[in-house]
Design an enzyme around this catalytic site. Structure first.
Site, PDB file in Angstrom:
ATOM      1  N   ALA A  65       0.868  -1.180   0.000  1.00 19.99           N
ATOM      2  CA  ALA A  65       0.000   0.000   0.000  1.00 19.99           C
ATOM      3  C   ALA A  65       0.904   1.228   0.000  1.00 19.99           C
ATOM      4  O   ALA A  65       2.072   1.158   0.405  1.00 19.99           O
ATOM      5  CB  ALA A  65      -0.893  -0.022   1.236  1.00 19.99           C
ATOM      6  N   GLY A 110       0.579  -4.928   0.779  1.00 16.61           N
ATOM      7  CA  GLY A 110      -0.669  -4.923   0.000  1.00 16.61           C
ATOM      8  C   GLY A 110      -0.534  -5.633  -1.337  1.00 16.61           C
ATOM      9  O   GLY A 110      -1.510  -6.185  -1.854  1.00 16.61           O
ATOM     10  N   GLU A 113      -1.032  -9.092  -0.517  1.00 17.74           N
ATOM     11  CA  GLU A 113      -2.450  -9.295  -0.181  1.00 17.74           C
ATOM     12  C   GLU A 113      -3.296  -9.386  -1.456  1.00 17.74           C
ATOM     13  O   GLU A 113      -4.221 -10.189  -1.535  1.00 17.74           O
ATOM     14  CB  GLU A 113      -2.931  -8.150   0.720  1.00 17.74           C
ATOM     15  CG  GLU A 113      -2.230  -8.171   2.060  1.00 17.74           C
ATOM     16  CD  GLU A 113      -2.685  -7.053   2.966  1.00 17.74           C
ATOM     17  OE1 GLU A 113      -2.249  -5.901   2.756  1.00 17.74           O
ATOM     18  OE2 GLU A 113      -3.484  -7.313   3.867  1.00 17.74           O
ATOM     19  N   GLU A 133       4.578  -4.769   7.103  1.00 18.48           N
ATOM     20  CA  GLU A 133       3.747  -3.808   7.844  1.00 18.48           C
ATOM     21  C   GLU A 133       4.231  -3.570   9.271  1.00 18.48           C
ATOM     22  O   GLU A 133       4.262  -2.428   9.732  1.00 18.48           O
ATOM     23  CB  GLU A 133       2.283  -4.280   7.865  1.00 18.48           C
ATOM     24  CG  GLU A 133       1.564  -4.108   6.533  1.00 18.48           C
ATOM     25  CD  GLU A 133       1.711  -5.303   5.591  1.00 18.48           C
ATOM     26  OE1 GLU A 133       2.557  -6.185   5.851  1.00 18.48           O
ATOM     27  OE2 GLU A 133       0.975  -5.344   4.593  1.00 18.48           O
TER      28      GLU A 133
HETATM   29  N1  COA Z   1       4.517   3.180  -0.875  1.00 17.93           N
HETATM   30  C1  COA Z   1       4.867   4.323  -1.488  1.00 17.93           C
HETATM   31  N2  COA Z   1       5.958   4.442  -2.238  1.00 17.93           N
HETATM   32  C2  COA Z   1       6.751   3.367  -2.391  1.00 17.93           C
HETATM   33  C3  COA Z   1       6.442   2.140  -1.784  1.00 17.93           C
HETATM   34  C4  COA Z   1       5.271   2.063  -1.005  1.00 17.93           C
HETATM   35  N3  COA Z   1       4.862   0.939  -0.425  1.00 17.93           N
HETATM   36  N4  COA Z   1       7.418   1.265  -2.098  1.00 17.93           N
HETATM   37  C5  COA Z   1       8.286   1.920  -2.891  1.00 17.93           C
HETATM   38  N5  COA Z   1       7.877   3.192  -3.059  1.00 17.93           N
HETATM   39  C6  COA Z   1       8.513   4.241  -3.848  1.00 17.93           C
HETATM   40  C7  COA Z   1       9.722   4.824  -3.127  1.00 17.93           C
HETATM   41  O1  COA Z   1       9.327   5.821  -2.180  1.00 17.93           O
HETATM   42  C8  COA Z   1      10.486   5.392  -4.297  1.00 17.93           C
HETATM   43  O2  COA Z   1       9.865   6.591  -4.704  1.00 17.93           O
HETATM   44  P1  COA Z   1      10.765   7.900  -5.037  1.00 17.93           P
HETATM   45  O3  COA Z   1      11.695   7.445  -6.128  1.00 17.93           O
HETATM   46  O4  COA Z   1       9.775   8.918  -5.461  1.00 17.93           O
HETATM   47  O5  COA Z   1      11.498   8.226  -3.759  1.00 17.93           O
HETATM   48  C9  COA Z   1      10.249   4.367  -5.404  1.00 17.93           C
HETATM   49  O6  COA Z   1       9.038   3.688  -5.030  1.00 17.93           O
HETATM   50  C10 COA Z   1      11.357   3.346  -5.532  1.00 17.93           C
HETATM   51  O7  COA Z   1      11.553   2.742  -4.273  1.00 17.93           O
HETATM   52  P2  COA Z   1      12.956   2.731  -3.497  1.00 17.93           P
HETATM   53  O8  COA Z   1      12.677   2.558  -2.042  1.00 17.93           O
HETATM   54  O9  COA Z   1      13.774   3.923  -3.876  1.00 17.93           O
HETATM   55  O10 COA Z   1      13.614   1.423  -4.112  1.00 17.93           O
HETATM   56  P3  COA Z   1      14.694   0.480  -3.421  1.00 17.93           P
HETATM   57  O11 COA Z   1      15.197  -0.404  -4.491  1.00 17.93           O
HETATM   58  O12 COA Z   1      15.683   1.261  -2.648  1.00 17.93           O
HETATM   59  O13 COA Z   1      13.848  -0.383  -2.349  1.00 17.93           O
HETATM   60  C11 COA Z   1      11.971  -1.666  -1.566  1.00 17.93           C
HETATM   61  C12 COA Z   1      12.813  -1.239  -2.789  1.00 17.93           C
HETATM   62  C13 COA Z   1      10.764  -2.459  -2.070  1.00 17.93           C
HETATM   63  C14 COA Z   1      12.807  -2.531  -0.630  1.00 17.93           C
HETATM   64  C15 COA Z   1      11.501  -0.400  -0.814  1.00 17.93           C
HETATM   65  O14 COA Z   1      10.919   0.481  -1.751  1.00 17.93           O
HETATM   66  C16 COA Z   1      10.488  -0.661   0.260  1.00 17.93           C
HETATM   67  O15 COA Z   1      10.844  -1.151   1.315  1.00 17.93           O
HETATM   68  N6  COA Z   1       9.209  -0.296   0.015  1.00 17.93           N
HETATM   69  C17 COA Z   1       8.177  -0.379   1.009  1.00 17.93           C
HETATM   70  C18 COA Z   1       7.697  -1.794   1.189  1.00 17.93           C
HETATM   71  C19 COA Z   1       6.665  -1.850   2.302  1.00 17.93           C
HETATM   72  O16 COA Z   1       6.955  -1.604   3.442  1.00 17.93           O
HETATM   73  N7  COA Z   1       5.425  -2.201   1.927  1.00 17.93           N
HETATM   74  C20 COA Z   1       4.345  -2.353   2.839  1.00 17.93           C
HETATM   75  C21 COA Z   1       3.565  -1.104   2.934  1.00 17.93           C
HETATM   76  S1  COA Z   1       2.284  -1.247   4.186  1.00 17.93           S
END
Ligand code: COA
Length: 259
Positions: A65, A110, A113, A133
């Protein structure tokens, strides 16, 4: 692909494709994308026989999400966001046609999910799964706790949801979270071949089987078995039952009527 469209819908006849299309945000599920999924389901054509869900770009199915959008939510707004996610994801389970999740890259929170609300999950060997989460101070809000327990059992669900650990595709397969793991360049072909098998099967039979399986997954065995008997009987009130059995006995391919 239109960058303004958060969901790309492709009508390939009996096979329909929804592609989550926020690749710059790893296809994070914001309110707009959830509403687009709902609208996409409303607009599915009558000839649809199977739906494939995938993510745009080469990095993710969906990385969860949208954290940016959720950050400032009040408790009431968060509950409403969760409720809306539940409603829309439940539609994938309730619809008559099977839904295949074609998963590559990150499939987190999400995104996982959404995958769990699909009937099949076929994954690239490079996919990464997890429920992060709790690392954000929250819990899965789109039905993930119940569906992960159903899909993989309580032991696996506890391990994933209470730690926020990310797992690779081989581990997800071992835990029963996904059906199959494919080499990245073989994923699309395998998804198409599973979709093709569904398309070749009798539409009414597939719909009734999906209903019977949903009832079985909900846990009340007696109700599920009683419903199976009803649904089995109901199959014999369809033309497709006659078409399927006549075709078998005549050694010809069936020409389904869909009713
Ligand atoms: N919500 C909003 N934005 C997200 C996102 C999320 N769940 N997951 C990734 N993004 C965005 C990042 O903010 C970034 O945006 P930006 O370039 O405008 O800053 C872009 O997607 C790329 O992600 P980034 O974090 O830079 O890539 P990465 O390779 O360093 O890391 C992940 C990849 C998947 C490990 C990392 O993005 C992450 O941990 N995301 C969240 C996962 C999460 O906790 N999901 C559950 C949500 S309840």
């Amino acid at each position: 692909m239109d960058k303004e469209t958060v969901l790309c819908v492709e009508d390939l006849g009996p096979i329909q494709r929804f592609r989550l299309n926020r690749p710059d945000k790893l296809n994070a599920l914001n309110g707009a994308l959830i509403e687009a999924l709902d609208r996409g389901l409303n607009a599915l054509p009558k000839h649809a026989r199977v739906l494939i869900l995938s993510g745009a770009g080469d990095r993710a199915f969906a990385a969860g999400a949208d954290i940016q959008e959720m950050q400032a939510l009040s408790a009431e707004e968060a509950a409403a966001f969760s409720r809306r996610g539940h409603e829309v994801f439940a539609r994938f389970e309730a619809m008559e046609i099977p839904v295949i999740a074609e998963v590559h890259g990150y499939c987190l929170g999400g995104g996982c999910e959404l995958m769990l609300a699909c009937d099949f999950a076929l994954a690239s060997s490079q996919a990464v799964f997890g429920f992060p989460e709790v690392t954000l101070g929250v819990i899965p809000g789109f039905g993930g706790s119940a569906r992960l327990v159903e899909r993989a059992g309580l032991t696996a669900a506890r391990q994933l949801i209470l730690t926020g650990d990310k797992i690779d595709a081989a581990t997800a397969l071992r835990m029963g979270v996904v059906n199959e793991v494919l080499a990245p360049d073989a994923l699309r072909t395998r998804v198409d071949s599973v979709a093709d098998k569904v398309v070749k099967a009798g539409p009414r039979g597939v719909a009734m089987a999906k209903r019977a399986l949903a009832l079985a997954a909900q846990g009340d065995r007696r109700t599920a078995l009683a419903a199976e008997t009803e649904l089995f009987g109901l199959c014999f009130s369809t033309r497709d039952q006659a078409v399927g059995m006549e075709a078998f006995l005549a050694r010809k391919p069936p020409v389904w009527l869909g009713h």
